[in-house]
Design an enzyme around this catalytic site. Structure first.
Site, PDB file in Angstrom:
ATOM      1  N   GLU A  34       0.829  -1.212   0.000  1.00 55.36           N
ATOM      2  CA  GLU A  34       0.000   0.000   0.000  1.00 55.36           C
ATOM      3  C   GLU A  34       0.860   1.258   0.000  1.00 55.36           C
ATOM      4  O   GLU A  34       0.642   2.187   0.784  1.00 55.36           O
ATOM      5  CB  GLU A  34      -1.006   0.009   1.160  1.00 55.36           C
ATOM      6  CG  GLU A  34      -2.208  -0.884   0.894  1.00 55.36           C
ATOM      7  CD  GLU A  34      -3.434  -0.478   1.709  1.00 55.36           C
ATOM      8  OE1 GLU A  34      -4.221   0.332   1.196  1.00 55.36           O
ATOM      9  OE2 GLU A  34      -3.601  -0.964   2.836  1.00 55.36           O
ATOM     10  N   ASP A 145       1.037  -8.439   3.112  1.00 56.41           N
ATOM     11  CA  ASP A 145      -0.291  -8.308   3.715  1.00 56.41           C
ATOM     12  C   ASP A 145      -1.190  -9.324   3.023  1.00 56.41           C
ATOM     13  O   ASP A 145      -1.615  -9.092   1.890  1.00 56.41           O
ATOM     14  CB  ASP A 145      -0.804  -6.878   3.524  1.00 56.41           C
ATOM     15  CG  ASP A 145      -2.208  -6.685   4.077  1.00 56.41           C
ATOM     16  OD1 ASP A 145      -2.807  -7.670   4.549  1.00 56.41           O
ATOM     17  OD2 ASP A 145      -2.709  -5.549   4.010  1.00 56.41           O
ATOM     18  N   ASN A 147      -4.160 -10.320   4.100  1.00 57.02           N
ATOM     19  CA  ASN A 147      -5.579 -10.037   4.323  1.00 57.02           C
ATOM     20  C   ASN A 147      -6.375 -11.295   4.664  1.00 57.02           C
ATOM     21  O   ASN A 147      -7.559 -11.403   4.318  1.00 57.02           O
ATOM     22  CB  ASN A 147      -6.181  -9.284   3.134  1.00 57.02           C
ATOM     23  CG  ASN A 147      -6.113  -7.770   3.333  1.00 57.02           C
ATOM     24  OD1 ASN A 147      -6.392  -7.260   4.424  1.00 57.02           O
ATOM     25  ND2 ASN A 147      -5.738  -7.047   2.290  1.00 57.02           N
ATOM     26  N   ASP A 216      -0.519 -10.115   8.453  1.00 62.03           N
ATOM     27  CA  ASP A 216       0.758  -9.854   7.769  1.00 62.03           C
ATOM     28  C   ASP A 216       1.693 -11.001   8.086  1.00 62.03           C
ATOM     29  O   ASP A 216       2.037 -11.235   9.250  1.00 62.03           O
ATOM     30  CB  ASP A 216       1.327  -8.517   8.223  1.00 62.03           C
ATOM     31  CG  ASP A 216       0.381  -7.375   7.897  1.00 62.03           C
ATOM     32  OD1 ASP A 216       0.465  -6.838   6.780  1.00 62.03           O
ATOM     33  OD2 ASP A 216      -0.494  -7.052   8.763  1.00 62.03           O
ATOM     34  N   HIS A 246      -1.077  -1.031  10.144  1.00 56.14           N
ATOM     35  CA  HIS A 246      -0.336  -2.297  10.253  1.00 56.14           C
ATOM     36  C   HIS A 246       0.997  -2.082  10.965  1.00 56.14           C
ATOM     37  O   HIS A 246       1.615  -1.023  10.828  1.00 56.14           O
ATOM     38  CB  HIS A 246      -0.021  -2.856   8.868  1.00 56.14           C
ATOM     39  CG  HIS A 246      -1.219  -3.269   8.069  1.00 56.14           C
ATOM     40  ND1 HIS A 246      -1.544  -4.594   7.845  1.00 56.14           N
ATOM     41  CD2 HIS A 246      -2.164  -2.536   7.432  1.00 56.14           C
ATOM     42  CE1 HIS A 246      -2.645  -4.646   7.096  1.00 56.14           C
ATOM     43  NE2 HIS A 246      -3.042  -3.417   6.834  1.00 56.14           N
TER      44      HIS A 246
END
Length: 255
Positions: A34, A145, A147, A216, A246
DNA sequence: ATGGTGGGCAGCCCA
């Protein structure tokens, strides 16, 4: 050798925090997710001054991944082969004799939504790719990540989360499919504090209450997993003003 | 149950 992953939720906003964290921790390789910057805006010079080379795969506004390393990076791959995807969520590279695959797995938004179906298709295509990568690169690290919280112990309130996106059974099955290729969740190779999480929602005081999920992950091929000496979640950056949602996860390897 | 917060980019998308 230390290998880290951190969803920074905007590299522009988090650059100073990242530089301070790099200076304090000196990881050898860092996978970022991100980043939310186009390649033209990637802060190459600042990271170079900090001692890191960088590969990046960015887009405007959303997604974006990067790999930072002290040693040279080679053989970049920017996408899952044979999977049409305009979203920049993947960056693989070779470094120090290792193959690094950095992932920003789709969030999925809500079970049964279009984004959820996209997430499951994405993970299926990823599994096909990683099977081939493991043949080519026995020393493989897949991190980022994901998710997906692998198990209920990775969820602060499993009863409240049951069946929700990030913990639903099809997502967990897809993650297990990756692990069954021979990729080990190195965090669980070590004793860890109870209620260890890597992400906390910005809302409702989630971090203060430790209402988090562990999504993560650092997955390592068998040859590397046996050389892993530690894995920890660094909650420090999450407690700063204007933090990412995070925390970084750091794995150490004896190589 | 809802909406709470944060980032990006221009009133709404995404997480």
């Amino acid at each position: 050798m230390q290998i880290a992953t951190w969803n920074v939720n905007s590299l522009r906003v988090r650059l100073v925090q990242l530089l301070e964290w790099l200076a304090a921790n000196s990881p050898d390789i860092v996978a970022l997710q991100e980043t939310k910057v186009t390649d033209g805006d990637f802060p190459v010079a600042q990271l170079e001054a900090a001692g890191y080379r960088a590969l990046f795969n960015g887009q405007k506004s959303y997604n974006g991944v990067a790999i930072l390393a002290r040693a040279p990076l080679s053989e970049p791959a920017l996408a899952i082969p044979d999977f049409e995807d305009p979203q920049r969520r993947v960056l693989a590279a070779s470094c120090d004799g290792l193959r690094i695959v950095n992932l920003y797995v789709p969030n999925g938004q809500e079970v049964a939504s279009d984004k959820y179906e996209y997430k499951l298709r994405w993970l299926r295509a990823l599994q096909v790719w990683l099977r081939a990568e493991l043949v080519r690169y026995p020393r493989l690290v897949v991190l980022g990540d994901f998710n997906v919280a692998p198990e209920d112990r990775d969820v602060h309130d499993p009863a409240a989360w049951i069946g929700s996106v990030l913990v639903s059974e099809p997502e967990r099955a897809a993650l297990r499919g990756l692990m069954e290729l021979g990729l080990n969740d190195v965090f669980r190779r070590f004793e860890q504090p109870p209620q260890s999480y890597s992400w906390w929602d910005y809302r409702a005081g989630s971090f203060r209450r430790n209402n988090g999920l562990r999504i993560d992950l650092v997955l390592a091929s068998a040859a590397l997993a046996e050389r892993c000496t530690a894995c920890r979640i660094d909650r420090g950056p999450r407690s700063l003003e204007r933090a990412s949602d995070h925390a970084p996860v750091v794995a150490s390897f004896e190589i």
